[in-house]
Motif scaffolding. Sequence first.
Motif, PDB file in Angstrom:
ATOM      1  N   ARG A  70      22.406   9.926  14.210  1.00  9.79           N
ATOM      2  CA  ARG A  70      22.699  10.951  15.221  1.00  9.79           C
ATOM      3  C   ARG A  70      22.379  12.351  14.680  1.00  9.79           C
ATOM      4  NH1 ARG A  70      25.283  10.541  19.886  1.00  9.79           N
ATOM      5  NH2 ARG A  70      26.076   8.492  19.374  1.00  9.79           N
ATOM      6  N   TRP A  71      22.742  12.630  13.432  1.00 12.66           N
ATOM      7  CA  TRP A  71      22.464  13.940  12.831  1.00 12.66           C
ATOM      8  C   TRP A  71      20.970  14.144  12.628  1.00 12.66           C
ATOM      9  CZ3 TRP A  71      25.695  17.836  12.692  1.00 12.66           C
ATOM     10  CH2 TRP A  71      27.058  17.564  12.819  1.00 12.66           C
ATOM     11  N   ALA A  72      20.294  13.095  12.146  1.00 15.04           N
ATOM     12  CA  ALA A  72      18.841  13.196  11.939  1.00 15.04           C
ATOM     13  C   ALA A  72      18.135  13.466  13.264  1.00 15.04           C
ATOM     14  CB  ALA A  72      18.316  11.914  11.303  1.00 15.04           C
ATOM     15  N   LEU A  73      18.521  12.757  14.302  1.00 11.83           N
ATOM     16  CA  LEU A  73      17.898  12.961  15.617  1.00 11.83           C
ATOM     17  C   LEU A  73      18.142  14.376  16.132  1.00 11.83           C
ATOM     18  CD1 LEU A  73      18.717   9.541  17.296  1.00 11.83           C
ATOM     19  CD2 LEU A  73      16.427  10.436  16.827  1.00 11.83           C
ATOM     20  N   ARG A  74      19.355  14.849  15.994  1.00  5.78           N
ATOM     21  CA  ARG A  74      19.674  16.206  16.464  1.00  5.78           C
ATOM     22  C   ARG A  74      18.845  17.262  15.739  1.00  5.78           C
ATOM     23  NH1 ARG A  74      26.142  15.486  16.622  1.00  5.78           N
ATOM     24  NH2 ARG A  74      26.290  14.654  18.737  1.00  5.78           N
ATOM     25  N   LEU A  75      18.780  17.160  14.421  1.00  7.45           N
ATOM     26  CA  LEU A  75      18.050  18.155  13.639  1.00  7.45           C
ATOM     27  C   LEU A  75      16.554  18.118  13.959  1.00  7.45           C
ATOM     28  CD1 LEU A  75      17.919  20.354  11.503  1.00  7.45           C
ATOM     29  CD2 LEU A  75      17.737  18.543   9.778  1.00  7.45           C
ATOM     30  N   VAL A  76      15.987  16.925  13.954  1.00  6.92           N
ATOM     31  CA  VAL A  76      14.548  16.805  14.209  1.00  6.92           C
ATOM     32  C   VAL A  76      14.228  17.242  15.638  1.00  6.92           C
ATOM     33  CG1 VAL A  76      12.603  15.198  14.308  1.00  6.92           C
ATOM     34  CG2 VAL A  76      14.239  15.056  12.423  1.00  6.92           C
ATOM     35  N   MET A  77      15.079  16.897  16.579  1.00  9.37           N
ATOM     36  CA  MET A  77      14.869  17.316  17.960  1.00  9.37           C
ATOM     37  C   MET A  77      14.892  18.843  18.062  1.00  9.37           C
ATOM     38  SD  MET A  77      16.965  16.310  21.421  1.00  9.37           S
ATOM     39  CE  MET A  77      18.442  17.178  20.905  1.00  9.37           C
ATOM     40  N   ALA A  78      15.831  19.480  17.400  1.00 11.88           N
ATOM     41  CA  ALA A  78      15.917  20.946  17.432  1.00 11.88           C
ATOM     42  C   ALA A  78      14.667  21.583  16.828  1.00 11.88           C
ATOM     43  CB  ALA A  78      17.172  21.415  16.693  1.00 11.88           C
ATOM     44  N   VAL A  79      14.212  21.053  15.707  1.00 13.57           N
ATOM     45  CA  VAL A  79      12.997  21.580  15.079  1.00 13.57           C
ATOM     46  C   VAL A  79      11.800  21.355  15.998  1.00 13.57           C
ATOM     47  CG1 VAL A  79      11.405  21.297  13.136  1.00 13.57           C
ATOM     48  CG2 VAL A  79      13.874  21.420  12.726  1.00 13.57           C
ATOM     49  N   ASN A  80      11.752  20.205  16.676  1.00 14.73           N
ATOM     50  CA  ASN A  80      10.643  19.940  17.589  1.00 14.73           C
ATOM     51  C   ASN A  80      10.641  20.908  18.777  1.00 14.73           C
ATOM     52  OD1 ASN A  80       9.323  17.916  16.228  1.00 14.73           O
ATOM     53  ND2 ASN A  80      10.508  16.285  17.160  1.00 14.73           N
ATOM     54  N   VAL A  81      11.815  21.248  19.278  1.00 14.45           N
ATOM     55  CA  VAL A  81      11.885  22.221  20.377  1.00 14.45           C
ATOM     56  C   VAL A  81      11.357  23.572  19.896  1.00 14.45           C
ATOM     57  CG1 VAL A  81      13.464  23.509  21.872  1.00 14.45           C
ATOM     58  CG2 VAL A  81      13.711  21.022  21.647  1.00 14.45           C
ATOM     59  N   LEU A  82      11.781  23.987  18.710  1.00 12.17           N
ATOM     60  CA  LEU A  82      11.296  25.246  18.137  1.00 12.17           C
ATOM     61  C   LEU A  82       9.784  25.192  17.895  1.00 12.17           C
ATOM     62  CD1 LEU A  82      11.862  28.062  16.939  1.00 12.17           C
ATOM     63  CD2 LEU A  82      12.311  26.908  14.760  1.00 12.17           C
ATOM     64  N   ALA A  83       9.307  24.089  17.324  1.00 12.95           N
ATOM     65  CA  ALA A  83       7.880  23.948  17.043  1.00 12.95           C
ATOM     66  C   ALA A  83       7.057  23.956  18.323  1.00 12.95           C
ATOM     67  CB  ALA A  83       7.623  22.664  16.260  1.00 12.95           C
ATOM     68  N   ALA A  85       7.679  25.633  21.012  1.00 15.27           N
ATOM     69  CA  ALA A  85       7.554  27.039  21.427  1.00 15.27           C
ATOM     70  C   ALA A  85       6.566  27.795  20.542  1.00 15.27           C
ATOM     71  CB  ALA A  85       8.921  27.710  21.398  1.00 15.27           C
ATOM     72  N   VAL A  86       6.652  27.590  19.237  1.00 15.55           N
ATOM     73  CA  VAL A  86       5.765  28.293  18.300  1.00 15.55           C
ATOM     74  C   VAL A  86       4.306  27.911  18.548  1.00 15.55           C
ATOM     75  CG1 VAL A  86       5.111  28.498  15.862  1.00 15.55           C
ATOM     76  CG2 VAL A  86       7.519  28.637  16.532  1.00 15.55           C
ATOM     77  N   VAL A  87       4.048  26.630  18.710  1.00 13.51           N
ATOM     78  CA  VAL A  87       2.670  26.175  18.937  1.00 13.51           C
ATOM     79  C   VAL A  87       2.161  26.689  20.280  1.00 13.51           C
ATOM     80  CG1 VAL A  87       1.217  24.133  19.300  1.00 13.51           C
ATOM     81  CG2 VAL A  87       2.854  24.177  17.414  1.00 13.51           C
ATOM     82  N   ALA A  88       2.996  26.655  21.299  1.00 14.29           N
ATOM     83  CA  ALA A  88       2.578  27.163  22.613  1.00 14.29           C
ATOM     84  C   ALA A  88       2.251  28.651  22.546  1.00 14.29           C
ATOM     85  CB  ALA A  88       3.667  26.896  23.648  1.00 14.29           C
ATOM     86  N   LEU A 101      -6.094  24.780  25.739  1.00 14.22           N
ATOM     87  CA  LEU A 101      -5.630  23.486  26.266  1.00 14.22           C
ATOM     88  C   LEU A 101      -5.373  22.483  25.138  1.00 14.22           C
ATOM     89  CD1 LEU A 101      -7.891  23.162  29.435  1.00 14.22           C
ATOM     90  CD2 LEU A 101      -5.471  23.806  29.312  1.00 14.22           C
ATOM     91  N   ALA A 102      -6.209  22.481  24.115  1.00 10.82           N
ATOM     92  CA  ALA A 102      -6.003  21.570  22.982  1.00 10.82           C
ATOM     93  C   ALA A 102      -4.714  21.905  22.247  1.00 10.82           C
ATOM     94  CB  ALA A 102      -7.197  21.635  22.034  1.00 10.82           C
ATOM     95  N   ILE A 103      -4.467  23.187  22.038  1.00 11.68           N
ATOM     96  CA  ILE A 103      -3.247  23.590  21.331  1.00 11.68           C
ATOM     97  C   ILE A 103      -2.018  23.298  22.184  1.00 11.68           C
ATOM     98  CG2 ILE A 103      -1.991  25.554  20.346  1.00 11.68           C
ATOM     99  CD1 ILE A 103      -4.749  26.729  19.591  1.00 11.68           C
ATOM    100  N   LEU A 104      -2.129  23.547  23.477  1.00 13.01           N
ATOM    101  CA  LEU A 104      -1.008  23.222  24.364  1.00 13.01           C
ATOM    102  C   LEU A 104      -0.753  21.713  24.395  1.00 13.01           C
ATOM    103  CD1 LEU A 104      -1.504  25.738  27.297  1.00 13.01           C
ATOM    104  CD2 LEU A 104       0.255  25.771  25.517  1.00 13.01           C
ATOM    105  N   ALA A 105      -1.802  20.909  24.256  1.00  8.91           N
ATOM    106  CA  ALA A 105      -1.618  19.453  24.196  1.00  8.91           C
ATOM    107  C   ALA A 105      -0.780  19.072  22.974  1.00  8.91           C
ATOM    108  CB  ALA A 105      -2.970  18.752  24.163  1.00  8.91           C
ATOM    109  N   ILE A 106      -0.987  19.747  21.860  1.00  5.03           N
ATOM    110  CA  ILE A 106      -0.174  19.499  20.664  1.00  5.03           C
ATOM    111  C   ILE A 106       1.272  19.895  20.944  1.00  5.03           C
ATOM    112  CG2 ILE A 106       0.230  20.180  18.259  1.00  5.03           C
ATOM    113  CD1 ILE A 106      -2.869  20.458  18.031  1.00  5.03           C
ATOM    114  N   ALA A 107       1.470  21.020  21.623  1.00  4.66           N
ATOM    115  CA  ALA A 107       2.835  21.439  21.975  1.00  4.66           C
ATOM    116  C   ALA A 107       3.499  20.387  22.862  1.00  4.66           C
ATOM    117  CB  ALA A 107       2.811  22.799  22.676  1.00  4.66           C
ATOM    118  N   ILE A 108       2.748  19.814  23.770  1.00  2.47           N
ATOM    119  CA  ILE A 108       3.302  18.768  24.642  1.00  2.47           C
ATOM    120  C   ILE A 108       3.650  17.529  23.822  1.00  2.47           C
ATOM    121  CG2 ILE A 108       2.713  17.169  26.520  1.00  2.47           C
ATOM    122  CD1 ILE A 108       1.111  19.580  27.742  1.00  2.47           C
TER     123      ILE A 108
END
Length: 130
Positions: A70-83, A85-88, A101-108
């Motif tokens: 549960r902790w691992a999922l929460r932390l990784v999910m939070a970092v993914n949300v931040l990432a 935004a940064v990539v977008a 479009l290619a970079i936005l695909a990575i964000a998706i």
Amino acid sequence: MAHINGEKVGRWSLRLDAAYCAVLGVAVALAAPHLTHVVTLPALVFVVAGGVVVVWAGAVLWLLSRVPLRWALRLVMAVNVLATAVVAVASATAATLLVVLAILAIAIDIALFATSQAVALRALPARAQG
């Protein structure tokens, strides 16, 4: 969500996320000289970012094996949300629509990992609160 095995989905999500990060990080670091022509950032930014992403891939695997799921999922999910935004936002520095479009695909892709981790968290039984 009773029919979804949260532990299985969560573990697979983290493993796939780590593999994706490792491949993407190496690719970005190796392609740094070429990326500067399409995204107006210095090559060093791409090399460092790629290295950080590779290290993060190892950290995700470490989290998976050492901390409660549960902790691992929460932390990784939070970092993914931040990432996501940064990539977008980084896509705004791209020179062409195709690159944006290619970079936005990575964000998706990153956002989809965060979503799979949220699904796994919701499907984890209450007794797995650890």
